[in-house]
Design a protein around this motif. Structure first.
Motif, PDB file in Angstrom:
ATOM      1  N   VAL A 182      -7.309  -2.065  11.230  1.00 13.56           N
ATOM      2  CA  VAL A 182      -6.371  -1.130  10.593  1.00 13.56           C
ATOM      3  C   VAL A 182      -4.928  -1.476  10.940  1.00 13.56           C
ATOM      4  O   VAL A 182      -4.068  -1.566  10.050  1.00 13.56           O
ATOM      5  N   ASP A 183      -4.649  -1.695  12.214  1.00  5.11           N
ATOM      6  CA  ASP A 183      -3.272  -2.008  12.618  1.00  5.11           C
ATOM      7  C   ASP A 183      -2.805  -3.338  12.037  1.00  5.11           C
ATOM      8  O   ASP A 183      -1.654  -3.461  11.600  1.00  5.11           O
ATOM      9  N   SER A 184      -3.687  -4.332  12.012  1.00  5.61           N
ATOM     10  CA  SER A 184      -3.316  -5.642  11.448  1.00  5.61           C
ATOM     11  C   SER A 184      -2.992  -5.521   9.966  1.00  5.61           C
ATOM     12  O   SER A 184      -2.016  -6.115   9.482  1.00  5.61           O
ATOM     13  N   ILE A 185      -3.795  -4.748   9.245  1.00  4.00           N
ATOM     14  CA  ILE A 185      -3.554  -4.545   7.813  1.00  4.00           C
ATOM     15  C   ILE A 185      -2.214  -3.844   7.592  1.00  4.00           C
ATOM     16  O   ILE A 185      -1.434  -4.231   6.720  1.00  4.00           O
ATOM     17  N   ILE A 186      -1.930  -2.819   8.400  1.00  8.91           N
ATOM     18  CA  ILE A 186      -0.706  -2.037   8.210  1.00  8.91           C
ATOM     19  C   ILE A 186       0.537  -2.886   8.402  1.00  8.91           C
ATOM     20  O   ILE A 186       1.410  -2.950   7.524  1.00  8.91           O
ATOM     21  N   TYR A 221       3.153  -3.035  18.216  1.00  7.55           N
ATOM     22  CA  TYR A 221       2.319  -2.553  19.313  1.00  7.55           C
ATOM     23  C   TYR A 221       3.162  -2.010  20.466  1.00  7.55           C
ATOM     24  O   TYR A 221       2.859  -0.954  21.039  1.00  7.55           O
ATOM     25  N   PHE A 222       4.227  -2.744  20.828  1.00  9.36           N
ATOM     26  CA  PHE A 222       5.040  -2.347  21.975  1.00  9.36           C
ATOM     27  C   PHE A 222       5.685  -0.984  21.750  1.00  9.36           C
ATOM     28  O   PHE A 222       5.601  -0.086  22.610  1.00  9.36           O
ATOM     29  N   VAL A 223       6.339  -0.798  20.614  1.00 11.49           N
ATOM     30  CA  VAL A 223       7.064   0.456  20.366  1.00 11.49           C
ATOM     31  C   VAL A 223       6.108   1.627  20.193  1.00 11.49           C
ATOM     32  O   VAL A 223       6.294   2.690  20.800  1.00 11.49           O
ATOM     33  N   PHE A 224       5.068   1.455  19.382  1.00 11.65           N
ATOM     34  CA  PHE A 224       4.123   2.549  19.157  1.00 11.65           C
ATOM     35  C   PHE A 224       3.457   2.982  20.454  1.00 11.65           C
ATOM     36  O   PHE A 224       3.371   4.179  20.760  1.00 11.65           O
ATOM     37  N   GLY A 233      -3.865   2.854  13.937  1.00 12.42           N
ATOM     38  CA  GLY A 233      -5.303   2.605  14.039  1.00 12.42           C
ATOM     39  C   GLY A 233      -5.959   3.467  15.099  1.00 12.42           C
ATOM     40  O   GLY A 233      -7.071   3.980  14.915  1.00 12.42           O
ATOM     41  N   LYS A 234      -5.282   3.638  16.229  1.00  9.83           N
ATOM     42  CA  LYS A 234      -5.834   4.463  17.312  1.00  9.83           C
ATOM     43  C   LYS A 234      -5.792   5.947  16.946  1.00  9.83           C
ATOM     44  O   LYS A 234      -6.693   6.711  17.300  1.00  9.83           O
TER      45      LYS A 234
END
Length: 297
Positions: A182-186, A221-224, A233-234
């Protein structure tokens, strides 16, 4: 803002987003001033999510009409998901909020990306002696407004989230796989649409775009995870990043966690381990959450 008001705001936002899309689509067929004014009015208050618009590689998911309307299939779908998430939130007595957090985090990511893109484009804009039109001002205001709204609502929804502190339960590999996909797609969708990256170009161009995509992924990833403790995704699976000693998240741990994701074969070895390298090296874990509002707020 209490939980009921949050639910109403998000349900209305979903409805307005759907109506705005339908009016825009109607205006692309029937060039009528009344429809135009209605569309522009609803459009300002709509989340206006466009994850695939203007992407060369995803042109089958959007189109630009002659009168300026952008029809984005995924964006309209996300408005429907936002509406359904708001209804689910109310029906669950304000407990189930995963879908809302998922959509709001996507809105936040898109608006921040658009604002950053606008800032970087400003010097070129000024050097060409172009004046800010009313429409550009409205669009910029819309981006900033929805970035603030989405961040505010995410923080409000996060207030009632409690990690199972007595014995935190790590998420299983299936949830981790969902997070990764999900995160990769976004961030790939938005990199392709908002930053104009294409992987159908020549080899040199594709390699450059790949490095840009990796850089965007690291920032994503870092900011979120540092600011919110979760990624879209999480949020979708009701999961959160914590330090193993359960102290507040620190930037150094999240930075190490982010960089560790890109160690060669890290993803492959994660299939055969209880926790992936980026968890072990950074002293972090991804755990399941229970949702509960404190004092009904």
């Amino acid at each position: 803002m209490n939980k009921r008001k949050i639910a109403y705001v998000l349900i209305i936002a979903g409805v307005v987003g759907i109506i705005s899309s339908l009016l825009g689509f109607l205006f692309s067929i029937v060039d009528n001033k009344i429809i135009l004014y209605l569309w522009r009015g609803f459009d300002f208050f709509a989340p206006n999510i466009m994850p695939t618009a203007f992407s060369k590689d995803l042109s089958f998911l959007w189109f630009l009409s002659e009168n300026g309307y952008v029809f984005d299939v995924i964006g309209i779908f996300l408005c429907v998901v936002l509406l359904s998430g708001g209804i689910q939130y109310v029906k669950s007595d304000y407990q189930k909020k995963s879908i809302l957090l998922f959509v709001l985090s996507i809105v936040l990511f898109e608006k921040v990306l658009l604002i950053a893109n606008s800032i970087f484009s400003l010097p070129s804009f000024i050097s060409n002696n172009e004046e800010f039109s009313v429409m550009v001002t409205i669009q910029l205001t819309h981006m900033i407004l929805w970035a603030i709204i989405s961040f505010f609502l995410i923080k409000k929804l996060n207030v009632g989230i409690k990690v199972l502190l007595i014995k935190p339960r790590r998420v299983d590999k299936y949830k981790r796989f969902i997070h990764f996909v999900v995160d990769s797609i976004i961030y790939t969708l938005f990199a392709s649409s908002q930053l104009g990256l294409s992987f159908r170009e020549n080899i040199d161009g594709s390699v450059f775009n790949l490095f840009v995509l990796i850089g965007l992924g690291m920032m994503y990833y870092f900011v979120f995870e540092l600011v919110l403790g979760s990624t879209p995704g999480k949020y979708l699976t009701g999961s959160k990043v914590i330090l193993n000693d359960q102290s507040p998240l620190k930037s150094v741990n999240i930075l190490i966690r982010t960089i560790s994701r890109y160690i060669p074969f890290e993803l492959l070895f994660a299939l055969f381990q209880t926790a992936p390298w980026h968890d072990n090296i950074s002293g972090t874990s991804v755990v399941d959450l229970k949702y509960k509002f404190e004092n009904g707020k």
